[in-house]
Design an enzyme around this catalytic site. Sequence first.
Site, PDB file in Angstrom:
ATOM      1  N   PRO A  51       1.705  24.976 -21.236  1.00 14.76           N
ATOM      2  CA  PRO A  51       2.487  25.287 -20.038  1.00 14.76           C
ATOM      3  C   PRO A  51       1.671  25.202 -18.763  1.00 14.76           C
ATOM      4  O   PRO A  51       2.229  25.062 -17.671  1.00 14.76           O
ATOM      5  CB  PRO A  51       2.968  26.719 -20.305  1.00 14.76           C
ATOM      6  CG  PRO A  51       1.939  27.290 -21.212  1.00 14.76           C
ATOM      7  CD  PRO A  51       1.533  26.150 -22.109  1.00 14.76           C
ATOM      8  N   GLY A  64      -3.826  29.031 -23.170  1.00 14.62           N
ATOM      9  CA  GLY A  64      -5.208  29.116 -23.621  1.00 14.62           C
ATOM     10  C   GLY A  64      -6.111  29.822 -22.629  1.00 14.62           C
ATOM     11  O   GLY A  64      -5.789  29.975 -21.452  1.00 14.62           O
ATOM     12  N   TYR A 116      -8.561  22.081 -34.763  1.00 10.85           N
ATOM     13  CA  TYR A 116      -9.269  22.493 -33.555  1.00 10.85           C
ATOM     14  C   TYR A 116     -10.722  22.839 -33.893  1.00 10.85           C
ATOM     15  O   TYR A 116     -10.991  23.833 -34.569  1.00 10.85           O
ATOM     16  CB  TYR A 116      -8.602  23.702 -32.908  1.00 10.85           C
ATOM     17  CG  TYR A 116      -7.183  23.490 -32.427  1.00 10.85           C
ATOM     18  CD1 TYR A 116      -6.671  22.214 -32.190  1.00 10.85           C
ATOM     19  CD2 TYR A 116      -6.350  24.582 -32.208  1.00 10.85           C
ATOM     20  CE1 TYR A 116      -5.372  22.029 -31.762  1.00 10.85           C
ATOM     21  CE2 TYR A 116      -5.040  24.406 -31.759  1.00 10.85           C
ATOM     22  CZ  TYR A 116      -4.560  23.135 -31.545  1.00 10.85           C
ATOM     23  OH  TYR A 116      -3.263  22.966 -31.111  1.00 10.85           O
TER      24      TYR A 116
END
Length: 348
Positions: A231, A306, A64
């Site tokens: 999600p 996030g 990332y």
Amino acid sequence: MTDVPTVPLGGTDLMISRIGFGAWAIGGAGWRYSWGAQDDRDSIAAVHRAVELGVNWIDTAAVYGLGHSEEVVGQALARLPASRRPYVFTKCGLVWDDRDPLGAPRKVMEPASVRRELEASLRRLGVDRIDLYQVHWPGDGRPLEWGTEEPAEAAQGTPLEEYWQVMADLRTEGKVRAIGLSNHGPEQLATAAKVARVDAIQPQFSLLSRSAAGELAWAAANDAAAVVYQPLASGLLTGAFTAERVAALDPEDWRRGFPDFTTELPRNLALVHALRPVAERHGSTVAAVAVAWTLAWPGVSGAIVGARRPEQIEDWAGAVRLELGAADLGEIAEALARTGAGSGPLRP
């Protein structure tokens, strides 16, 4: 908020909150799967707000931001008292070329590479041990082409048995507390378990991506935690997206070309509209309903959510206490069927 529900991380002694902070987007710009430019000050403030609300683990990965997300997480940890620092979960196995930062990272799980990655992650995070170290993708040696069908040729990388033994060795050596597998199917999980205990798995799972039922069932049957990612379907299920907002995404944002944000966008926005009455009935948000839906599935230990700014966390933090009843789940299943959004089973 000190009474956030916690559950065991599989058979380990780690007790985790049912929601964790996802650090993909805070990696910033300048790499293949960037979410666009990001202010590190916002990222650190978001981590700290999550901790204030009872979130006790952060999920990141070496790839990332090509190491930047781990560096930012390390800065956030350093500014917290030791007693308040969350667990740190990170991942290995996606290796990039510094000469071509926008190129697709390769799925590499060669033993020497795994050990190099671990040492680099420890340095960037500023910790002595990783709480959960995960294999990001099967180590087949191919470039990661996220969101597209990968070629069907036989894998030429490192056998699963070999790289899972390396992960188990790291746990035995005390360099990591627990080990897990992300993006591995049930058969691969069963193969790994013959080599060493699988503490956790990390499949993609949301209202729009519902095909991980087999992995969740495997986790439930084998005392492994399942921490699901995306999600909120990369933000689509927050209730904040419109076609106009998608069109205005940062030019570097990987979502601009992803089917959920292009060809599937009308169906997905229709589903979000259908979730609003459920949220209103509970005095909650669409984002919290979407996260709570994943937590309602048997086998799901936690969900990785996030945030890029601290105020975004308020939208989903309440999901840990939101219990969807049979009527809610039925209404959501009907909306999934009616809109045609996503694929997979319609309800737990």
